[in-house]
Design an enzyme around this catalytic site. Structure first.
Site, PDB file in Angstrom:
ATOM      1  CB  CYS A 175     -49.666  -0.777 -43.517  1.00 16.35           C
ATOM      2  SG  CYS A 175     -50.250  -2.406 -44.015  1.00 16.35           S
ATOM      3  CE  LYS A 202     -55.944   2.085 -39.803  1.00 20.07           C
ATOM      4  NZ  LYS A 202     -54.999   0.968 -39.551  1.00 20.07           N
TER       5      LYS A 202
END
Length: 454
Positions: A231, A116
């Protein structure tokens, strides 16, 4: 792949869940491979296997098959990052909510290994500052290596607990928290994660996520943006955290607008929104994201004057052969020289005084008897002028270089030069009259031998 019955039971009331389809996709042997390009280095993927775009990002691509990334020199040159497609939805969270053309201060709080962070950096303006933090020291080292490979000059890597950022009240315009979680969204990629999953671990993760979020919010300015993601499929780590943020913290939910064809499932808790990714509905793994804007006031960042003394004119002159000195300053930490963008010097110096900074700007190298020993980070930064010598390597030569093996090069000039593959620097080498000294970092070298067909 056998999914735990308590896990399946915990998902049955969640929006978008289809038990038969979910189990079937986990029992299939279909794997989704996706990459995200580095726009500072390439404009499109360079794979022979074919590719197609990931729909919610301008930078991501699905590959038709999984190549050997280990033996692709462009991977080591930082031309792309291998990243799970669903998590690239972060681009929508930023593009739809902030003006990315303006200078911003952004914190990626749980940043390792760097997926990210490298994505955020590609979206920010050059005068923006990205602070990439990782609390675990060994993971912070991996994060630093991936950022060096990415070649960005406007990042600082820190190794701090979230609570430490209270020393920077209201400093950040955006805080991204990809929180540590139970990892159920990645069961297809990592079957060992199944054996580690339990209802107890989910509860512990949920508690830790709340602590992390509560600790970091003072560092977000009033009106700033919080992006929270996991996640995990578990409601306790997703919708329950969404509800807690919306009711207990001074935050207001921000709605995103995913295209209907993406099959992203929107969930709503009061006036707050979350976005679920299910692998039976789209080409990606399990992922959850929510976005908030801070309503509550934060302390103001302190007025600050830079304390770090820059290099002398003479020392800076030595560097001019290796790196453009325009619009940047050079500072020394631990005997090594770092290049900081002019616009970010005070912010980077403040971080150096308040946080455990592992890396910042671009590490240029070390001055020894008025000569620069260039660092690997400088090679990958894209800041070296065209006058710096380059040696073009074939694919086989590039692999040998990345394995830190001996090279025999014909008709190349002597001295320090960049080892280059397909126009992209891989690192440094020093060509002497009777040998080539390979300066690729020992800790990054390819340890495997190339198998037939790779």
């Amino acid at each position: 792949m056998q999914l735990p019955p308590p896990f399946i039971h915990s998902l049955r009331d969640l929006p978008g869940f289809d038990e038969a389809a979910f189990v079937a996709v986990h029992q299939s042997d279909v794997q989704v491979t996706s990459v995200r390009i580095n726009p500072r280095k390439i404009a499109a993927p360079a794979f022979q296997t074919g590719y197609e775009p990931v729909p919610w990002t301008d930078l991501g691509y699905y590959l038709a098959s999984r190549p050997s990334f280990t033996f692709d020199p462009l991977f080591h040159a930082g031309c792309y990052y291998v990243q799970e497609a669903s998590s690239m939805f972060l681009e929508q969270a930023l593009r739809q909510t902030v003006d990315l053309t303006k200078p911003l201060k952004v914190l990626d709080l749980c940043a390792a290994p760097g997926g990210k962070t490298t994505h955020i950096q590609s979206l920010l303006s050059k005068d923006s500052l990205l602070v990439s933090n990782e609390v675990i020291r060994s993971r912070a080292a991996v994060l630093k290596d991936n950022i060096i490979k990415w070649g960005a000059p406007n990042i600082a890597v820190t190794n701090n607990d979230p609570a430490d950022f209270a020393a920077l009240p209201g400093f950040f315009d955006v805080v991204v928290v990809d929180a540590p979680c139970s990892g159920s969204g990645l069961f297809r990629r990592d079957e060992t994660a199944i054996t580690e999953w339990s209802e107890h671990s989910v509860a512990l993760c949920s508690q830790r996520q709340q602590r992390i979020l509560a600790d970091i919010l003072p560092a977000l300015r009033e009106g700033g943006l919080l992006v929270y993601s996991t996640c995990s499929y578990s409601k306790e780590e997703d919708e329950d955290i969404l509800k807690w943020l919306g009711t207990e913290m001074e935050l207001e939910g921000v709605a995103l607008d995913p295209e209907p064809g993406w099959n992203v499932v929107t969930v709503k808790e009061g006036s707050d929104f979350g976005y679920r990714f299910w692998p039976h509905l789209l080409r990606g793994e399990g992922f959850f994201m929510s976005v908030f804007r801070k309503k509550g006031a934060a302390g103001r960042p302190e007025k600050y004057r830079m304390k770090q003394k820059p290099l002398s004119v003479k020392e800076t002159g030595v560097l001019a052969r290796w790196i453009s000195t325009a619009e940047r300053q050079f500072v020394i930490f631990g005997g090594r020289i770092y290049a900081w963008p002019d616009a970010l010097c005070e912010a980077l110096d403040l971080l150096a005084g308040k946080m455990k900074v592992v890396y910042s700007g671009v590490l240029v190298g070390e001055l020894v008897r008025d000569k620069l020993i260039p660092d690997h980070a400088l090679a990958l930064s894209g800041l070296t002028p065209d006058t710096v010598a380059r040696a073009a390597l074939s694919r086989e030569e590039a692999i040998r270089y990345l394995q830190r093996k001996e090279l025999v090069l014909e008709a190349t000039q002597k001295g320090w030069q960049l080892a280059v593959f397909a126009g992209h620097p891989l690192g440094w080498m020093n060509v002497l009259p009777n040998r080539v000294n390979n300066y690729y970092p020992r800790e990054l070298r390819i340890l495997k031998e190339r198998a037939p067909g790779e």
